[in-house]
Design an enzyme around this catalytic site. Structure first.
Site, PDB file in Angstrom:
ATOM      1  N   GLU A 258      -4.049  -7.926   2.945  1.00 46.59           N
ATOM      2  CA  GLU A 258      -2.576  -7.828   2.874  1.00 46.59           C
ATOM      3  C   GLU A 258      -1.928  -9.096   3.438  1.00 46.59           C
ATOM      4  O   GLU A 258      -0.908  -9.563   2.941  1.00 46.59           O
ATOM      5  CB  GLU A 258      -2.066  -6.605   3.650  1.00 46.59           C
ATOM      6  CG  GLU A 258      -2.565  -5.279   3.117  1.00 46.59           C
ATOM      7  CD  GLU A 258      -2.347  -5.111   1.623  1.00 46.59           C
ATOM      8  OE1 GLU A 258      -1.237  -5.368   1.146  1.00 46.59           O
ATOM      9  OE2 GLU A 258      -3.314  -4.737   0.920  1.00 46.59           O
ATOM     10  N   TRP A 261      -1.977 -11.554   0.748  1.00 49.47           N
ATOM     11  CA  TRP A 261      -0.869 -11.341  -0.208  1.00 49.47           C
ATOM     12  C   TRP A 261       0.388 -12.069   0.285  1.00 49.47           C
ATOM     13  O   TRP A 261       1.137 -12.647  -0.492  1.00 49.47           O
ATOM     14  CB  TRP A 261      -0.527  -9.849  -0.334  1.00 49.47           C
ATOM     15  CG  TRP A 261      -1.281  -9.139  -1.413  1.00 49.47           C
ATOM     16  CD1 TRP A 261      -2.326  -8.280  -1.242  1.00 49.47           C
ATOM     17  CD2 TRP A 261      -1.043  -9.206  -2.847  1.00 49.47           C
ATOM     18  NE1 TRP A 261      -2.749  -7.819  -2.473  1.00 49.47           N
ATOM     19  CE2 TRP A 261      -1.976  -8.362  -3.472  1.00 49.47           C
ATOM     20  CE3 TRP A 261      -0.135  -9.894  -3.648  1.00 49.47           C
ATOM     21  CZ2 TRP A 261      -2.026  -8.188  -4.854  1.00 49.47           C
ATOM     22  CZ3 TRP A 261      -0.182  -9.728  -5.022  1.00 49.47           C
ATOM     23  CH2 TRP A 261      -1.127  -8.887  -5.607  1.00 49.47           C
ATOM     24  N   TRP A 289      18.232  -4.332 -20.401  1.00 50.22           N
ATOM     25  CA  TRP A 289      18.401  -3.330 -19.341  1.00 50.22           C
ATOM     26  C   TRP A 289      19.596  -2.440 -19.660  1.00 50.22           C
ATOM     27  O   TRP A 289      20.592  -2.910 -20.214  1.00 50.22           O
ATOM     28  CB  TRP A 289      18.637  -4.022 -17.992  1.00 50.22           C
ATOM     29  CG  TRP A 289      17.570  -4.997 -17.579  1.00 50.22           C
ATOM     30  CD1 TRP A 289      17.667  -6.350 -17.539  1.00 50.22           C
ATOM     31  CD2 TRP A 289      16.240  -4.688 -17.146  1.00 50.22           C
ATOM     32  NE1 TRP A 289      16.484  -6.909 -17.105  1.00 50.22           N
ATOM     33  CE2 TRP A 289      15.586  -5.911 -16.859  1.00 50.22           C
ATOM     34  CE3 TRP A 289      15.514  -3.496 -16.972  1.00 50.22           C
ATOM     35  CZ2 TRP A 289      14.266  -5.976 -16.404  1.00 50.22           C
ATOM     36  CZ3 TRP A 289      14.207  -3.564 -16.514  1.00 50.22           C
ATOM     37  CH2 TRP A 289      13.594  -4.794 -16.240  1.00 50.22           C
ATOM     38  N   ASN A 324       5.022   0.951   2.099  1.00 53.88           N
ATOM     39  CA  ASN A 324       4.668   0.154   0.913  1.00 53.88           C
ATOM     40  C   ASN A 324       4.422   1.001  -0.337  1.00 53.88           C
ATOM     41  O   ASN A 324       4.889   0.671  -1.426  1.00 53.88           O
ATOM     42  CB  ASN A 324       3.422  -0.693   1.209  1.00 53.88           C
ATOM     43  CG  ASN A 324       3.031  -1.531   0.012  1.00 53.88           C
ATOM     44  OD1 ASN A 324       3.811  -2.344  -0.464  1.00 53.88           O
ATOM     45  ND2 ASN A 324       1.834  -1.305  -0.524  1.00 53.88           N
ATOM     46  N   TRP A 342      15.521  -5.414 -12.407  1.00 54.92           N
ATOM     47  CA  TRP A 342      14.840  -5.450 -11.101  1.00 54.92           C
ATOM     48  C   TRP A 342      15.663  -6.192 -10.041  1.00 54.92           C
ATOM     49  O   TRP A 342      15.569  -5.917  -8.854  1.00 54.92           O
ATOM     50  CB  TRP A 342      13.438  -6.057 -11.211  1.00 54.92           C
ATOM     51  CG  TRP A 342      13.378  -7.495 -11.678  1.00 54.92           C
ATOM     52  CD1 TRP A 342      13.223  -7.935 -12.957  1.00 54.92           C
ATOM     53  CD2 TRP A 342      13.457  -8.681 -10.858  1.00 54.92           C
ATOM     54  NE1 TRP A 342      13.206  -9.310 -12.994  1.00 54.92           N
ATOM     55  CE2 TRP A 342      13.340  -9.804 -11.728  1.00 54.92           C
ATOM     56  CE3 TRP A 342      13.602  -8.918  -9.499  1.00 54.92           C
ATOM     57  CZ2 TRP A 342      13.383 -11.121 -11.266  1.00 54.92           C
ATOM     58  CZ3 TRP A 342      13.640 -10.234  -9.039  1.00 54.92           C
ATOM     59  CH2 TRP A 342      13.534 -11.312  -9.918  1.00 54.92           C
ATOM     60  N   TRP A 365       9.047  -6.797  -6.289  1.00 53.69           N
ATOM     61  CA  TRP A 365       9.905  -6.278  -7.359  1.00 53.69           C
ATOM     62  C   TRP A 365       9.395  -6.707  -8.726  1.00 53.69           C
ATOM     63  O   TRP A 365       9.381  -5.925  -9.671  1.00 53.69           O
ATOM     64  CB  TRP A 365      11.361  -6.717  -7.144  1.00 53.69           C
ATOM     65  CG  TRP A 365      12.053  -5.704  -6.286  1.00 53.69           C
ATOM     66  CD1 TRP A 365      12.238  -5.770  -4.938  1.00 53.69           C
ATOM     67  CD2 TRP A 365      12.563  -4.439  -6.709  1.00 53.69           C
ATOM     68  NE1 TRP A 365      12.836  -4.625  -4.497  1.00 53.69           N
ATOM     69  CE2 TRP A 365      13.057  -3.794  -5.557  1.00 53.69           C
ATOM     70  CE3 TRP A 365      12.654  -3.778  -7.934  1.00 53.69           C
ATOM     71  CZ2 TRP A 365      13.632  -2.514  -5.609  1.00 53.69           C
ATOM     72  CZ3 TRP A 365      13.236  -2.517  -7.991  1.00 53.69           C
ATOM     73  CH2 TRP A 365      13.715  -1.903  -6.841  1.00 53.69           C
TER      74      TRP A 365
HETATM   75  C1  FAD Z   1       9.266  -3.687  -4.185  1.00 54.60           C
HETATM   76  C2  FAD Z   1       8.635  -4.247  -2.916  1.00 54.60           C
HETATM   77  C3  FAD Z   1       9.399  -5.004  -2.035  1.00 54.60           C
HETATM   78  C4  FAD Z   1       8.814  -5.546  -0.871  1.00 54.60           C
HETATM   79  N1  FAD Z   1       9.600  -6.308  -0.041  1.00 54.60           N
HETATM   80  C5  FAD Z   1       9.039  -6.856   1.079  1.00 54.60           C
HETATM   81  C6  FAD Z   1       9.829  -7.667   1.956  1.00 54.60           C
HETATM   82  O1  FAD Z   1      11.011  -7.944   1.717  1.00 54.60           O
HETATM   83  N2  FAD Z   1       9.234  -8.147   3.086  1.00 54.60           N
HETATM   84  C7  FAD Z   1       7.905  -7.887   3.378  1.00 54.60           C
HETATM   85  O2  FAD Z   1       7.418  -8.350   4.427  1.00 54.60           O
HETATM   86  N3  FAD Z   1       7.143  -7.158   2.547  1.00 54.60           N
HETATM   87  C8  FAD Z   1       7.658  -6.623   1.420  1.00 54.60           C
HETATM   88  N4  FAD Z   1       6.892  -5.845   0.595  1.00 54.60           N
HETATM   89  C9  FAD Z   1       5.446  -5.693   0.905  1.00 54.60           C
HETATM   90  C10 FAD Z   1       5.077  -4.472   1.767  1.00 54.60           C
HETATM   91  O3  FAD Z   1       5.673  -3.314   1.264  1.00 54.60           O
HETATM   92  C11 FAD Z   1       5.472  -4.626   3.236  1.00 54.60           C
HETATM   93  O4  FAD Z   1       5.029  -5.865   3.743  1.00 54.60           O
HETATM   94  C12 FAD Z   1       4.847  -3.517   4.104  1.00 54.60           C
HETATM   95  O5  FAD Z   1       5.252  -2.252   3.637  1.00 54.60           O
HETATM   96  C13 FAD Z   1       5.265  -3.694   5.557  1.00 54.60           C
HETATM   97  O6  FAD Z   1       4.712  -2.669   6.343  1.00 54.60           O
HETATM   98  P1  FAD Z   1       3.589  -2.978   7.407  1.00 54.60           P
HETATM   99  O7  FAD Z   1       4.024  -4.091   8.291  1.00 54.60           O
HETATM  100  O8  FAD Z   1       3.219  -1.687   8.077  1.00 54.60           O
HETATM  101  O9  FAD Z   1       2.413  -3.496   6.474  1.00 54.60           O
HETATM  102  P2  FAD Z   1       0.831  -3.501   6.612  1.00 54.60           P
HETATM  103  O10 FAD Z   1       0.314  -2.639   5.533  1.00 54.60           O
HETATM  104  O11 FAD Z   1       0.380  -3.217   7.993  1.00 54.60           O
HETATM  105  O12 FAD Z   1       0.459  -5.000   6.223  1.00 54.60           O
HETATM  106  C14 FAD Z   1       0.409  -6.051   7.191  1.00 54.60           C
HETATM  107  C15 FAD Z   1       1.312  -7.189   6.791  1.00 54.60           C
HETATM  108  O13 FAD Z   1       0.847  -7.792   5.599  1.00 54.60           O
HETATM  109  C16 FAD Z   1       1.966  -8.234   4.814  1.00 54.60           C
HETATM  110  N5  FAD Z   1       1.960  -7.486   3.539  1.00 54.60           N
HETATM  111  C17 FAD Z   1       1.511  -6.236   3.316  1.00 54.60           C
HETATM  112  N6  FAD Z   1       1.631  -5.906   2.012  1.00 54.60           N
HETATM  113  C18 FAD Z   1       2.171  -6.984   1.402  1.00 54.60           C
HETATM  114  C19 FAD Z   1       2.540  -7.285   0.059  1.00 54.60           C
HETATM  115  N7  FAD Z   1       2.356  -6.408  -0.943  1.00 54.60           N
HETATM  116  N8  FAD Z   1       3.113  -8.478  -0.191  1.00 54.60           N
HETATM  117  C20 FAD Z   1       3.284  -9.396   0.798  1.00 54.60           C
HETATM  118  N9  FAD Z   1       2.941  -9.178   2.083  1.00 54.60           N
HETATM  119  C21 FAD Z   1       2.400  -7.991   2.379  1.00 54.60           C
HETATM  120  C22 FAD Z   1       3.210  -7.907   5.610  1.00 54.60           C
HETATM  121  O14 FAD Z   1       3.583  -9.046   6.345  1.00 54.60           O
HETATM  122  C23 FAD Z   1       2.740  -6.774   6.512  1.00 54.60           C
HETATM  123  O15 FAD Z   1       3.473  -6.655   7.704  1.00 54.60           O
HETATM  124  C24 FAD Z   1       7.443  -5.305  -0.587  1.00 54.60           C
HETATM  125  C25 FAD Z   1       6.689  -4.526  -1.478  1.00 54.60           C
HETATM  126  C26 FAD Z   1       7.272  -4.004  -2.627  1.00 54.60           C
HETATM  127  C27 FAD Z   1       6.428  -3.164  -3.562  1.00 54.60           C
END
Ligand code: FAD
Length: 437
Positions: A258, A261, A289, A324, A342, A365
């Site tokens: 993650e 990512w 749209w 997420n 979107w 998105w």
């Molecule tokens: C539509 C959509 C919008 C999102 N918008 C954002 C946003 O504005 N900011 C954001 O930080 N994340 C975003 N995410 C990614 C992800 O949902 C969040 O990072 C995550 O839910 C944060 O929770 P956590 O810290 O417990 O994550 P954990 O699951 O503990 O992951 C650890 C860290 O990894 C990074 N991470 C995890 N998943 C992703 C991912 N898919 N893409 C990029 N980084 C990731 C984050 O920094 C996160 O804190 C988005 C995902 C989707 C589907």
């Protein structure tokens, strides 16, 4: 926004000269935020106030400005000069968003003319820009090969702690009565209100190893505290990404992915700045749209009649966070079931997410809309009811956010899943045939 394990601060100590820390509340960004209760601004304000205290206790100070960064810097450089401090170097943490890139280019041009070294340092990501590319030197646009190469390219140096606090103590902090004790600009003065005083909840800036050990099994269930909740801290640098990676490497392969990512999306926005606002694949900008405002309003308020979507939207509005799995479901529902652009959803998330990050948000998105790099194929339409069955079958998450669930007060579905699914696929297919590019 931290003094420890900060590569930018560490870089600023290399010259051996005393350091003055500075922060600008950038009006070019703040004046575009229309919500006075914006959680991010309160968060930044609170953290900056704390950092000023930390620096004062070390015998220095934090210089704080509010305005256009270029104007503020001009003023500071002149003021410092008049009290006998010649600024020789300015160090900033590198930022890959299009606006920040342009701002820093402009600042650089001005500083060069003033004979001041303006230097960006990689601090917010592990691997950046061209550090992970295909063999022909081009950027990756698909995640799996990117992450394989990322893992190969990674060296211990990339995630070693940067002893910034120690080095800062060694070189010393700039201190002068003319600089000290300036107040932090008030939130009200900037057009915002404090949302943190009323006991709003903030996740801690660390994650337990026990959470990471079970991460692979629990991460998809929104009713379980099975993810790190570090996103806001990674976003604002209140923890170091290197510290997070060190923990990930020793505790969870899946969690480490993650973090990759996150680097991936930062690299995408750097190489393809258009993807922050337009479809990464231009053909998707032709999708007709429907953009029904009433349905958009129902989605925003968590009143679509689809419990997983509604619970997520209410969690977002009430806390500034959304799990997420639920982000994927609500985003897919907006783009595919409702055929709403979107960008409408992306902007709504930007206004409400405390962890809003342009690169990850636009990436997430566009993944849901199908228009992004390495996105879900357009014909895959999440079924919000089966997602609920799989990930919240006991309705714990749903009942937490929708107290009226199961009563006559809860709305009926605003669209029928089967009909909306077919409509989405046909609409997408009509502009993407034969081969979406
Ligand atoms: C539509 C959509 C919008 C999102 N918008 C954002 C946003 O504005 N900011 C954001 O930080 N994340 C975003 N995410 C990614 C992800 O949902 C969040 O990072 C995550 O839910 C944060 O929770 P956590 O810290 O417990 O994550 P954990 O699951 O503990 O992951 C650890 C860290 O990894 C990074 N991470 C995890 N998943 C992703 C991912 N898919 N893409 C990029 N980084 C990731 C984050 O920094 C996160 O804190 C988005 C995902 C989707 C589907």
């Amino acid at each position: 926004m931290r003094l420890h394990d900060n590569k930018t601060l560490l870089a600023s100590t290399k010259s051996g000269l005393p350091v003055l820390c500075a922060f600008v509340f950038d009006r070019n960004i703040l004046d575009r935020l229309d919500n006075p209760l914006d959680r991010r601004v309160s968060f930044i304000h609170q953290r900056i106030t704390e950092m000023q205290k930390e620096l004062r206790s070390l015998g220095g100070d934090l210089l704080i400005g509010y305005g256009d960064p270029k104007e503020i810097w001009k003023e500071w450089v002149d003021q410092l000069d008049t009290i006998g401090f010649k600024v020789s170097e300015i160090h900033v943490g590198r930022d890959y968003e299009p606006y920040a890139q342009e701002r820093d280019r402009n600042l650089d041009e001005w500083f060069v003319r003033k004979n001041i070294l303006f230097k960006g340092t990689k601090d917010n990501v592990i691997l950046e820009k061209n550090e992970v590319t295909k063999d022909d030197g081009k950027p990756y646009t698909v995640f799996t090969p990117y992450s394989n190469k990322w893992r190969k390219a990674l060296t211990a140096e990339d995630y070693a702690a940067a002893p910034s606090a120690e080095e800062l103590a060694r070189v010393g902090l700039v201190n002068h009565s003319e600089l000290l004790n300036r107040p932090v600009p008030g939130l009200e003065e900037m057009g915002f209100e404090n949302v943190w005083d009323d006991g709003a909840w903030m996740p801690p800036a660390k994650v337990q190893n026990t959470v990471l050990k079970k991460y692979g099994d629990q991460r998809d269930f929104p009713a379980i505290a099975g993810t790190s909740r570090l996103s806001v801290h990674l976003r604002f640098g209140t923890i170091s990404i290197r510290e997070a990676l060190r923990q990930g490497l020793s505790s969870s392969e899946k969690w480490t992915t993650e973090l990759i990512w996150r680097d991936f999306y930062q690299t995408i926005v750097y190489h393809f700045p258009h993807s922050a606002t337009d479809s990464f694949r231009p053909a998707y900008d032709a999708i007709p749209w429907i953009n029904d405002e009433q349905q958009f309003d129902a989605w925003c308020k968590g009143k679509t009649g689809y419990p997983m979507v509604d619970a997520g939207m209410r969690e977002l509005q009430q806390t500034g966070f959304m799990h997420n799995r639920v982000r994927m479901v609500v985003a897919s529902f907006l783009c595919k079931h409702l055929l709403i652009d979107w960008r409408w959803g992306e902007r709504f998330f930007a206004r409400h997410l405390l962890d809003f990050d342009l690169a990850s948000n636009a990436g997430g998105w566009q993944w849901a809309a199908g228009s992004g790099c390495d996105a879900a194929p357009y014909f895959r339409v999440f079924n919000p009811s089966s997602q609920l069955q799989k990930f919240d079958k006991d309705l714990i998450y749903v009942r937490k956010w929708i107290p009226e669930y199961g009563s006559s007060l809860y709305p009926k579905p605003i669209v029928d899943h089967a009909t909306a699914r077919v409509r989405a696929i046909e609409t997408y297919r009509s502009v993407l045939k034969p081969n979406p590019a």
